[in-house]
Design a protein around this motif. Structure first.
Motif, PDB file in Angstrom:
ATOM      1  N   LYS A 125       1.480   9.722  -5.444  1.00 12.96           N
ATOM      2  CA  LYS A 125       2.019  11.047  -5.131  1.00 12.96           C
ATOM      3  C   LYS A 125       2.972  11.519  -6.227  1.00 12.96           C
ATOM      4  O   LYS A 125       2.939  12.680  -6.628  1.00 12.96           O
ATOM      5  N   PHE A 152       0.824  -1.204   0.000  1.00 11.79           N
ATOM      6  CA  PHE A 152       0.000   0.000   0.000  1.00 11.79           C
ATOM      7  C   PHE A 152       0.862   1.259   0.000  1.00 11.79           C
ATOM      8  O   PHE A 152       0.564   2.219  -0.709  1.00 11.79           O
ATOM      9  N   ASP A 153       1.939   1.253   0.799  1.00 12.57           N
ATOM     10  CA  ASP A 153       2.823   2.420   0.850  1.00 12.57           C
ATOM     11  C   ASP A 153       3.437   2.711  -0.516  1.00 12.57           C
ATOM     12  O   ASP A 153       3.537   3.875  -0.918  1.00 12.57           O
ATOM     13  N   ASN A 154       3.814   1.670  -1.229  1.00  9.14           N
ATOM     14  CA  ASN A 154       4.372   1.855  -2.570  1.00  9.14           C
ATOM     15  C   ASN A 154       3.341   2.452  -3.514  1.00  9.14           C
ATOM     16  O   ASN A 154       3.652   3.319  -4.332  1.00  9.14           O
ATOM     17  N   VAL A 210       0.758   4.328  -2.679  1.00 13.21           N
ATOM     18  CA  VAL A 210       0.547   5.735  -2.298  1.00 13.21           C
ATOM     19  C   VAL A 210       1.690   6.595  -2.825  1.00 13.21           C
ATOM     20  O   VAL A 210       1.464   7.677  -3.377  1.00 13.21           O
ATOM     21  N   ASN A 211       2.906   6.121  -2.683  1.00 11.30           N
ATOM     22  CA  ASN A 211       4.056   6.893  -3.167  1.00 11.30           C
ATOM     23  C   ASN A 211       4.025   7.065  -4.681  1.00 11.30           C
ATOM     24  O   ASN A 211       4.337   8.142  -5.189  1.00 11.30           O
TER      25      ASN A 211
END
Length: 66
Positions: A11, A3-5, A7-8
């Motif tokens: 962005k 998920f963090d990847n 989101v990044n």
């Protein structure tokens, strides 16, 4: 992909794009037909008791898109 990847990456894709341009792109993609398609897809997996709420939200989305 975590998920963090995700989101990044989102962005990164949005950096340098102004707010008005993003809104215009969203409005172009969110046609009444597509909103109806999404509402129908949600109604297929959601309980029948929420169908009227989904239809109401779809109508609001169409109104806001005009």
């Amino acid at each position: 992909m975590g998920f963090d990847n995700l989101v990044n990456k989102a962005k990164e894709a949005l950096s340098g794009t102004n707010k008005d341009e993003l809104i215009a792109q969203a409005k172009e993609a969110a046609t009444d037909e597509r909103i109806d398609q999404v509402a129908d897809a949600i109604k297929q997996v959601a309980p029948d008791s929420v169908d009227s709420k989904i239809d109401g939200l779809a109508e609001k989305a169409k109104d806001l898109n005009n």
